[in-house]
Design an enzyme around this catalytic site. Structure first.
Site, mmCIF file in Angstrom:
data_model
loop_
_atom_site.group_PDB
_atom_site.id
_atom_site.type_symbol
_atom_site.label_atom_id
_atom_site.label_comp_id
_atom_site.label_asym_id
_atom_site.label_seq_id
_atom_site.Cartn_x
_atom_site.Cartn_y
_atom_site.Cartn_z
ATOM 1 N N GLY A 120 0.829 -1.184 0.000
ATOM 2 C CA GLY A 120 0.000 0.000 0.000
ATOM 3 C C GLY A 120 0.871 1.244 0.000
ATOM 4 O O GLY A 120 1.371 1.687 -1.025
ATOM 5 N N SER A 121 1.095 1.792 1.201
ATOM 6 C CA SER A 121 1.941 2.981 1.293
ATOM 7 C C SER A 121 3.405 2.659 1.003
ATOM 8 O O SER A 121 4.196 3.553 0.703
ATOM 9 C CB SER A 121 1.813 3.585 2.700
ATOM 10 O OG SER A 121 0.482 3.998 2.937
ATOM 11 N N GLY A 124 -28.273 13.744 17.074
ATOM 12 C CA GLY A 124 -28.902 12.700 17.859
ATOM 13 C C GLY A 124 -29.205 11.472 17.008
ATOM 14 O O GLY A 124 -28.414 11.086 16.137
ATOM 15 N N GLU A 171 -3.832 8.388 -0.016
ATOM 16 C CA GLU A 171 -2.754 9.356 -0.233
ATOM 17 C C GLU A 171 -1.688 9.247 0.864
ATOM 18 O O GLU A 171 -1.077 10.240 1.256
ATOM 19 C CB GLU A 171 -3.299 10.799 -0.288
ATOM 20 C CG GLU A 171 -4.435 11.024 -1.258
ATOM 21 C CD GLU A 171 -4.036 10.896 -2.714
ATOM 22 O OE1 GLU A 171 -2.844 10.760 -2.999
ATOM 23 O OE2 GLU A 171 -4.939 10.922 -3.568
ATOM 24 N N GLU A 206 -0.355 6.237 9.592
ATOM 25 C CA GLU A 206 0.785 5.690 10.319
ATOM 26 C C GLU A 206 2.060 5.748 9.485
ATOM 27 O O GLU A 206 3.119 6.164 9.959
ATOM 28 C CB GLU A 206 0.500 4.248 10.756
ATOM 29 C CG GLU A 206 -0.580 4.106 11.809
ATOM 30 C CD GLU A 206 -1.992 4.262 11.250
ATOM 31 O OE1 GLU A 206 -2.936 4.374 12.053
ATOM 32 O OE2 GLU A 206 -2.156 4.274 10.005
#
Length: 541
Positions: free
Chosen positions: A271-272, A495, A519, A523
């Site tokens: 992923g990143s 509510g 993007e 972390e």
């Protein structure tokens, strides 16, 4: 009052000193042979993560000090934000002083300011401005204010009327909406003028994109706010490294809205961690054969062009240096799946991934099976081999700034919904807005939103000067976390009706959750980009 800003500035300086001391501590603990070692940095992830967010808040607070000098409303919003940011830093530090390598007493000089400006009485004064001033004036230059109003009107007239239906039915974005945004010039904001766009170079291009993105996201994150981001990412990559023929071939049609763009970078196992990409582009006669699977490829079905990051050097030890960037041309396909075949024998299949929010553009898993890409579609030609990682980062770094702007637009929509409902809904004999807790929640929302807005403007100007890469990551990390709280509390103010699909605020809540993921997951962004660069700067200093 504006004359209370010196106390706010002193509190910011105090917080900055704490962050600087902790950064020095992290740098010393993560150094091997005079350099920051990622493995050592990862031994201090709790500190790195909290420090990244704290440093980002301090940067935002510095920006808000300048904003606070513009008037009384601005001063109150600035002081509310700064007190909140310093208090949050204190909460991170408390009980972890040894981890931070910082004496908690360093924050003591700021505590009187924090106490005064987190008091219910002060926040009530902020709430007193909300009905008249909302989240406060933006103080945009006149031409950008006009642009903001133009995109706001489009969002109100074209995006909001269809946003709920697209979200509830997971439908495609209407073609007439895409055409309308193209007519407005939305797809040409980053395309240079010589290629049919509106970009002239410098700060104006970045600030204009931020302004447009915020207003479109106010209309809808999925239907409006992200529609111009994919073309933006490819455009910046082409401008940075494309050949002249490639720029002439694609940029004018992107600017005109004739070519929609999808981005295929992320993979199921990467992923990143973009440098680990494994999709292979094998050189063959006349071009490349692509094999591999990409995921979270937003708008891949409707797109005419896919920006593809693939490995042209099969030696995985080359990491990001073995990656190249391609433009994959394909037919636009509506709906939630596509299966395309080439005369050359290649196949391209995609299926939309069902998500809880951020609907309309659809995010796909895309499979390439011997898909042929001509050599002319390698960005940069032969000179682009091995440069794909750097070229895609040209777009992704600005994408982080855009994501912050998307978060601001979404928060603004949630705030307005929460304020309106609180004013109209009567509980125990009086409107929800007249209760202290409601007013203080809304006051904090306003401070967070304006801070995110001003921080985004500041980063846009920096990036226009060729600076601000780290700041783009910081504003993305901080503002996207803020959006989760703002949309949650706007929903809470409704509510039980906030949990119902009859009100847009439930959509704002689920949409906000994606902001800290795409993007650059929060972390990874904090640990591998922000904390690492802060530590490197401290070591260099």
């Amino acid at each position: 009052m504006i004359d209370q800003l010196p106390a706010a500035a002193a509190a910011v300086d105090c917080a900055a000193d704490v962050v600087a001391s902790a950064t020095d501590h992290l740098a010393r603990a993560s150094t091997v042979d005079g350099r920051i070692a990622v493995a050592r940095l990862d031994e201090h992830q709790v500190l790195g993560y909290d420090l990244a967010h704290a440093a980002s808040a301090v940067e935002g607070a510095k920006v808000m000090l300048e904003y606070g000098e513009r008037g009384e409303v601005e001063s109150r919003l600035a002081r509310a934000f700064i007190a909140d940011a310093v208090a949050d830093l204190g909460a991170k530090l408390l009980g972890r002083e040894a981890v931070w390598g910082v004496d908690a007493g360093l924050l003591a000089p700021a505590l009187p300011f924090v106490e005064a400006h987190r008091s219910p009485e002060f926040l009530e004064s902020v709430a007193g401005d909300l009905e008249r001033s909302g989240t406060g004036p933006s103080h945009l230059p006149d031409d950008f204010q006009l642009a903001a109003e133009t995109f706001h009107r489009f969002a109100d007239a074209e995006i909001r009327p269809v946003a709920e239906d697209v979200h509830r039915s997971n439908a495609d974005i209407p073609e007439d909406l895409i055409a309308g945004l193209a007519e407005l010039g939305g797809f040409g904001l980053s395309v240079p003028e010589e290629y049919g766009g509106y970009a002239t170079g410098g700060e104006a291009d970045y600030l204009g994109m931020v302004v447009a993105t915020e207003e479109l996201s106010w209309g809808s994150l999925g239907v409006g706010g992200s529609l111009i981001t994919r073309p933006e990412i490819l455009t910046r990559a082409l401008v940075a490294g494309g050949t002249e023929e490639q720029k002439q071939r694609w940029l004018p049609r992107i600017a005109a809205g004739e070519l929609m763009v999808g981005v295929t970078v992320t993979e199921p196992d990467y992923g990143s961690d973009v440098a680990g990409v494994g999709t292979l582009a094998k050189s063959v006669d006349g071009g490349f054969r692509i094999n591999g699977v990409k995921t979270w490829a937003t708008f891949a079905g409707r797109a005419n062009l896919l920006m593809l990051l693939a490995r042209t050097d099969p030696d995985r030890s080359k990491s990001h240096r073995g990656l190249s960037l391609f433009v994959v041309e394909k037919d636009a396909v509506p709906g939630h799946a596509f299966a395309l075949e080439q005369a050359e024998g290649g196949k391209l299949d995609g299926r939309a991934i069902n998500t809880i929010g951020y609907r309309g553009m659809h995010s796909y898993e895309v499979s390439f099976s011997d898909w042929f890409v001509p050599a002319d579609n390698l960005v940069g030609g032969d000179g682009g081999l091995g440069k794909g990682f750097y070229l895609q980062m040209e777009g992704f770094e600005n994408g982080r700034l855009q994501t912050a702007a998307r978060a601001v637009g979404l928060m603004q929509a949630a705030f307005e919904a929460g304020l309106t409902y609180a004013q109209q809904r009567v509980v125990f004999g009086k409107p929800v807005f007249e209760y202290e807790l409601s007013r203080i929640k809304l006051a904090r929302m306003a401070a967070l939103i304006q801070a995110g807005r001003q921080f985004s403007y500041d980063v846009a100007r920096r990036m226009g000067r060729g600076e601000g890469t780290l700041s783009a990551s910081m504003v993305k990390a901080y503002v996207c976390r803020s959006a989760e709280w703002v949309t949650r509390e706007a929903m809470q103010l409704h509510g039980g009706m906030g949990y119902a699909e009859e009100f847009p605020v439930s959509r704002y809540f689920v949409d906000a959750r994606v902001l800290s993921i795409f993007e650059g997951a929060d972390e990874t962004l904090c640990l591998r980009v922000i904390a690492r660069r802060l530590a490197e700067q401290a070591l260099g200093g």
